[in-house]
Scaffold this motif. Structure first.
Motif, PDB file in Angstrom:
ATOM      1  N   ASP A 184       0.866  -1.174   0.000  1.00 15.17           N
ATOM      2  CA  ASP A 184       0.000   0.000   0.000  1.00 15.17           C
ATOM      3  C   ASP A 184       0.906   1.229   0.000  1.00 15.17           C
ATOM      4  OD1 ASP A 184      -1.973   1.898   0.250  1.00 15.17           O
ATOM      5  OD2 ASP A 184      -2.637   1.260   2.239  1.00 15.17           O
ATOM      6  N   ALA A 185       1.191   1.757  -1.191  1.00 17.75           N
ATOM      7  CA  ALA A 185       2.126   2.876  -1.328  1.00 17.75           C
ATOM      8  C   ALA A 185       1.519   3.969  -2.199  1.00 17.75           C
ATOM      9  CB  ALA A 185       3.430   2.394  -1.958  1.00 17.75           C
ATOM     10  N   ALA A 186       2.028   5.183  -2.029  1.00 21.19           N
ATOM     11  CA  ALA A 186       1.583   6.297  -2.857  1.00 21.19           C
ATOM     12  C   ALA A 186       2.732   7.291  -3.027  1.00 21.19           C
ATOM     13  CB  ALA A 186       0.376   6.992  -2.239  1.00 21.19           C
ATOM     14  N   LEU A 187       2.750   7.935  -4.188  1.00 21.97           N
ATOM     15  CA  LEU A 187       3.748   8.944  -4.537  1.00 21.97           C
ATOM     16  C   LEU A 187       3.030  10.170  -5.062  1.00 21.97           C
ATOM     17  CD1 LEU A 187       6.753   9.768  -5.236  1.00 21.97           C
ATOM     18  CD2 LEU A 187       6.302   8.782  -7.490  1.00 21.97           C
ATOM     19  N   ALA A 188       3.429  11.345  -4.581  1.00 13.37           N
ATOM     20  CA  ALA A 188       2.847  12.596  -5.070  1.00 13.37           C
ATOM     21  C   ALA A 188       3.927  13.667  -5.116  1.00 13.37           C
ATOM     22  CB  ALA A 188       1.706  13.061  -4.166  1.00 13.37           C
ATOM     23  N   ASP A 189       3.889  14.484  -6.156  1.00 10.92           N
ATOM     24  CA  ASP A 189       4.792  15.617  -6.241  1.00 10.92           C
ATOM     25  C   ASP A 189       4.282  16.701  -5.302  1.00 10.92           C
ATOM     26  OD1 ASP A 189       6.260  14.243  -8.097  1.00 10.92           O
ATOM     27  OD2 ASP A 189       5.441  15.297  -9.830  1.00 10.92           O
TER      28      ASP A 189
END
Length: 151
Positions: A125-130
């Motif tokens: 369960d991962a997330a990436l955001a600028d």
């Protein structure tokens, strides 16, 4: 300022996309944190914008997090040196079993110079955001000879 889209990863294939986006991201050791009470691992990195094509040399400040983290181990990283800079090479997920009964596994973040971090997770369960707009990088990572140009 417009909000950047969030990329999420809930399986190994999704994580490959995040890994590609984060290849050659640089971060200070102090910007990598395990929050055991929240079972969360967070990282703030300056990632190279590979998705913009071969003609642009841009970096952007980005936030990455993994939820459901049970433990974090490091190898060949000076965790007591918060200002030390790491360069991320890849992120990989290894499931514990076949994924049907137990969706857990290990996430490995591999850094240049032989450093690594291993996250034991209940499930992926991962997330990436600028977090900010891009800026011009002084150089471009060079993989032909495993060396990096000046940044």
């Amino acid at each position: 300022m417009t909000t950047a889209p969030i990329l999420a990863a809930q399986d190994a294939e999704d994580l490959e996309v995040l890994s590609a986006r984060l290849q050659d991201a640089v971060a200070k050791v102090g910007d990598l944190k395990y929050l055991p009470k929240k079972r969360r691992f967070v990282a703030v990195v300056n990632r190279f914008q590979w998705e913009n094509g071969a003609r642009t040399n841009l970096r952007v400040r980005s936030g990455l997090h993994f939820d459901g983290v049970l433990s974090v181990k490091s190898k060949n990283i000076k965790m007591g040196a918060p200002g030390a800079v790491l360069s991320l090479l890849a992120i990989r997920f290894t499931p514990v079993g076949d994924g049907s009964e137990n969706p857990g596994g290990k996430v490995e973040l591999t850094f240049s110079g032989g450093g690594a971090m291993q996250l034991e997770v209940e499930c992926l369960d991962a997330a990436l955001a600028d977090l900010a707009g891009p800026w011009a990088a002084r150089g471009r990572p060079n993989h032909a000879d495993n060396e990096f140009e000046d940044e």
